[in-house]
Enzyme design. Sequence first.
Site, PDB file in Angstrom:
ATOM      1  N   ASP A   1      -5.711   2.627  -3.670  1.00  0.00           N
ATOM      2  CA  ASP A   1      -7.019   2.628  -3.013  1.00  0.00           C
ATOM      3  C   ASP A   1      -7.303   3.992  -2.382  1.00  0.00           C
ATOM      4  O   ASP A   1      -8.428   4.279  -2.002  1.00  0.00           O
ATOM      5  CB  ASP A   1      -7.189   1.470  -2.007  1.00  0.00           C
ATOM      6  CG  ASP A   1      -6.105   1.425  -0.955  1.00  0.00           C
ATOM      7  OD1 ASP A   1      -5.183   2.259  -0.998  1.00  0.00           O
ATOM      8  OD2 ASP A   1      -6.182   0.541  -0.074  1.00  0.00           O
TER       9      ASP A   1
ATOM     10  N   ASP B   1      -0.960   1.428  -3.900  1.00  0.00           N
ATOM     11  CA  ASP B   1      -1.883   0.444  -4.480  1.00  0.00           C
ATOM     12  C   ASP B   1      -3.199   1.085  -4.911  1.00  0.00           C
ATOM     13  O   ASP B   1      -4.176   0.384  -5.200  1.00  0.00           O
ATOM     14  CB  ASP B   1      -2.117  -0.749  -3.547  1.00  0.00           C
ATOM     15  CG  ASP B   1      -2.816  -0.364  -2.259  1.00  0.00           C
ATOM     16  OD1 ASP B   1      -2.815   0.831  -1.909  1.00  0.00           O
ATOM     17  OD2 ASP B   1      -3.376  -1.257  -1.601  1.00  0.00           O
TER      18      ASP B   1
ATOM     19  N   SER C   1       0.807  -1.223   0.000  1.00  0.00           N
ATOM     20  CA  SER C   1       0.000   0.000   0.000  1.00  0.00           C
ATOM     21  C   SER C   1       0.843   1.277   0.000  1.00  0.00           C
ATOM     22  O   SER C   1       1.575   1.526  -0.936  1.00  0.00           O
ATOM     23  CB  SER C   1      -0.965  -0.045   1.192  1.00  0.00           C
ATOM     24  OG  SER C   1      -1.791   1.082   1.216  1.00  0.00           O
TER      25      SER C   1
ATOM     26  N   ASP D   1      -1.941   6.431  -3.555  1.00  0.00           N
ATOM     27  CA  ASP D   1      -0.856   5.761  -2.845  1.00  0.00           C
ATOM     28  C   ASP D   1      -0.391   4.575  -3.693  1.00  0.00           C
ATOM     29  O   ASP D   1      -0.818   4.421  -4.843  1.00  0.00           O
ATOM     30  CB  ASP D   1      -1.315   5.336  -1.438  1.00  0.00           C
ATOM     31  CG  ASP D   1      -2.336   4.213  -1.476  1.00  0.00           C
ATOM     32  OD1 ASP D   1      -3.115   4.166  -2.450  1.00  0.00           O
ATOM     33  OD2 ASP D   1      -2.358   3.387  -0.550  1.00  0.00           O
TER      34      ASP D   1
HETATM   35 MG    MG Z   1      -3.392   1.697  -0.045  1.00  0.00          MG
END
Ligand code: MG
Length: 454
Positions: free
Chosen positions: A245, A243, A97, A241
């Site tokens: 999300d 990843d 992440s 960020d």
């Molecule tokens: Mg993330």
Amino acid sequence: MPRLFGTDGVRGVINQDMTPDLALRLGKAIGTKFGRGSKVLVGRDVRSGGDMLVKAVEAGLLSVGVKVFEGGMAPTPALQYATKTLGYDGAVIVTASHNPPEYNGIKVVANDGIEVDREIEEDIESYFFENRFNTTSWSESYGEVRKEDRVVETYVNGILSHVDTAKVRSKGYRVLIDPANSVGAITSPLVARALASKVYTINGHLDPLFPARVPEPTFESLTETSNVVKALRPDLAVTHDGDADRAIFLDENGVIHWGDRSGTLLSYWAHEKNPNLPKRIFTAVSSSSLVEEYLGRYGIGVEWLKVGSVGIARELQRKGGVAGFEENGGFMYPPHQFVRDGAMSMALMLELMAFENESLSSLFSRLPKYYLVKTKVPLKGDVNKAYESVRNAFSSSARKIITIDGIKVISDDFWFLVRKSGTEPIVRVFVEAKDESLAKELANELIKLVGESQ
Ligand code: MG
């Protein structure tokens, strides 16, 4: 029993804690939990060690009789959406992440696309530490890793199905995307291309070394992005960020707006779009009280929860509501999926701009103004004593006191949160007030109180 999973999966420094040996055994433990014959999707972000860890997890899964499908590189929400819509029993996502570049991690997702519950993690941990894995005979072990190449297309089409693309397109917006050299670069430009007249990316090539900025969007890490926005003046800029999300927005003037502010606007829009959904949203105590102040004008209730996106997702799913979000930029839109989704957030924000016919800066100027002071105090002794003395000092002046995670005090002119960090030996103090000097005064008072009372 030792813990393996943290608040959001297993994380560690690549080739130190996060090794292929660990990934292999974790793959066996996860596969044992999903069960023989189950269909599991495996995917990853751009990070270093990603391919090594994916191969190790896949070997572990195959060895216990799981059917493995490889989805390749994609944002976490894309893999989650694919898990849900393409009929998988679950997924394993190799990602860390927003963590610094030297980290990687492994998270486990259930068949509804949401991260698995704590109880399931505990089962996986017990299989892992007790070496209790399913076994398969030679004649059952002929399964191969199959390719799943529909992840990106399924996800992008899913997002676009929730917005009025013709209406947004008619505005001719210019959009800038900063995906931090990671997997947001694969999907967000495709979503934006369907909605905008011009799409620009910066930090848009995939690079596991993260040469331009750290994967976590912060006011510091987005300084250069802000400068580019000031020069280019797109109608909307969105940053992700590692990843993708999370979505942190910058308006056309290059001003960075934190996630509780964008979450509030998006919640308002989610309610306007879905008047039949229960009129409430779910957010963590770390979000500003402006959330309640603004959404209250539209009769939308706020349920304050512990910090952590999985708890927010599960409550939102269980009780129903128009949205769930965190102040770090993670926003969940239930008609799409019950998890944080950076590209869905971008699409909704563009749609809000189009329907209200307002610039992004003008939309943000609707929100109440607060001055924020973020500070920390060393954790010396019993944090509960500090919470107790804060409660005693403010019980008469508070409108509301929330103690589900630290202590949050809400008054008419200010709010603050005193909360022990989950990762460092410190107590975090967030203060927001409508008056700058009051915010500073309160912060000083709390530093003294928390320091002396532990
Ligand atoms: Mg993330």
